[in-house]
Design a protein around this motif. Structure first.
Motif, PDB file in Angstrom:
ATOM      1  N   MET A 141       6.432   4.880  -1.812  1.00  0.00           N
ATOM      2  CA  MET A 141       5.607   4.336  -3.042  1.00  0.00           C
ATOM      3  C   MET A 141       6.486   3.784  -4.179  1.00  0.00           C
ATOM      4  O   MET A 141       7.328   4.291  -4.587  1.00  0.00           O
ATOM      5  CB  MET A 141       4.997   5.882  -3.749  1.00  0.00           C
ATOM      6  N   PHE A 142       5.598   2.821  -4.904  1.00  0.00           N
ATOM      7  CA  PHE A 142       6.491   2.121  -5.726  1.00  0.00           C
ATOM      8  C   PHE A 142       5.246   1.599  -6.924  1.00  0.00           C
ATOM      9  O   PHE A 142       4.088   1.644  -6.678  1.00  0.00           O
ATOM     10  CB  PHE A 142       6.984   0.627  -5.384  1.00  0.00           C
ATOM     11  N   PRO A 143       5.956   1.523  -8.267  1.00  0.00           N
ATOM     12  CA  PRO A 143       4.972   0.769  -9.288  1.00  0.00           C
ATOM     13  C   PRO A 143       4.413  -0.329  -8.679  1.00  0.00           C
ATOM     14  O   PRO A 143       4.984  -1.087  -7.995  1.00  0.00           O
ATOM     15  CB  PRO A 143       5.958   0.678 -10.471  1.00  0.00           C
ATOM     16  N   LYS A 144       3.015  -0.811  -8.977  1.00  0.00           N
ATOM     17  CA  LYS A 144       2.421  -1.742  -8.540  1.00  0.00           C
ATOM     18  C   LYS A 144       3.066  -3.080  -8.978  1.00  0.00           C
ATOM     19  O   LYS A 144       3.210  -4.012  -8.080  1.00  0.00           O
ATOM     20  CB  LYS A 144       0.997  -1.958  -9.102  1.00  0.00           C
TER      21      LYS A 144
ATOM     22  N   ILE B 272       1.020   4.970 -14.583  1.00  0.00           N
ATOM     23  CA  ILE B 272       1.892   3.813 -13.721  1.00  0.00           C
ATOM     24  C   ILE B 272       0.914   3.820 -12.513  1.00  0.00           C
ATOM     25  O   ILE B 272       1.056   4.579 -11.724  1.00  0.00           O
ATOM     26  CB  ILE B 272       3.112   3.954 -13.816  1.00  0.00           C
ATOM     27  N   PRO B 273       0.175   2.787 -12.199  1.00  0.00           N
ATOM     28  CA  PRO B 273      -0.379   2.393 -10.979  1.00  0.00           C
ATOM     29  C   PRO B 273       0.740   2.362  -9.771  1.00  0.00           C
ATOM     30  O   PRO B 273       1.579   1.689 -10.023  1.00  0.00           O
ATOM     31  CB  PRO B 273      -1.014   1.676 -11.130  1.00  0.00           C
ATOM     32  N   MET B 274       0.602   3.314  -8.778  1.00  0.00           N
ATOM     33  CA  MET B 274       1.476   3.305  -7.661  1.00  0.00           C
ATOM     34  C   MET B 274       0.723   2.929  -6.301  1.00  0.00           C
ATOM     35  O   MET B 274      -0.619   2.989  -6.133  1.00  0.00           O
ATOM     36  CB  MET B 274       1.989   4.790  -7.508  1.00  0.00           C
ATOM     37  N   ARG B 275       1.570   1.992  -5.560  1.00  0.00           N
ATOM     38  CA  ARG B 275       1.002   1.564  -4.271  1.00  0.00           C
ATOM     39  C   ARG B 275       2.241   1.521  -3.465  1.00  0.00           C
ATOM     40  O   ARG B 275       3.418   1.842  -3.427  1.00  0.00           O
ATOM     41  CB  ARG B 275       0.851   0.116  -4.566  1.00  0.00           C
TER      42      ARG B 275
END
Length: 98
Positions: free
Chosen positions: A17-20, A6-9
């Motif tokens: 940090m949260f999932p994109k 899961i890409p995080m940003r």
């Protein structure tokens, strides 16, 4: 089968940090214009903010994107951002996490 990554940003306001997919991207293009980028594919320097009205209002209060993009961002953009985040938050409550 291996689970998908899961890409995080990082949310620019809270620093968490949260999932994109739980964030919205804001972009400054080469001309210095700052816009919302719901598709996350626009060219330019991007920053992410979570889909939470309180966080969007805090961004307006602290003028977060002025500092991040080193450009004067009009209040109208922050109002548009708050309206967009409010709309997306309401959609998630109605239709669930998609």
């Amino acid at each position: 089968m291996k689970p998908r990554k899961i890409p995080m940003r990082k949310d620019i306001v809270t620093g968490e940090m949260f999932p994109k997919k739980d964030l919205v991207r804001v972009v400054r293009d080469k001309e210095g214009k700052v816009t919302l980028d719901p598709t996350s594919k626009a060219n330019g320097r991007g920053a992410y903010i979570s889909l939470d009205v309180a966080v969007a209002e805090k961004a307006k209060q602290k003028r977060i994107f002025d500092k991040a993009f080193e450009v004067k961002v009009p209040d109208q953009f922050y109002d548009e951002l708050i309206a967009y985040v409010d709309h997306q938050q309401a959609r998630r409550e109605l239709f669930g996490d998609q």
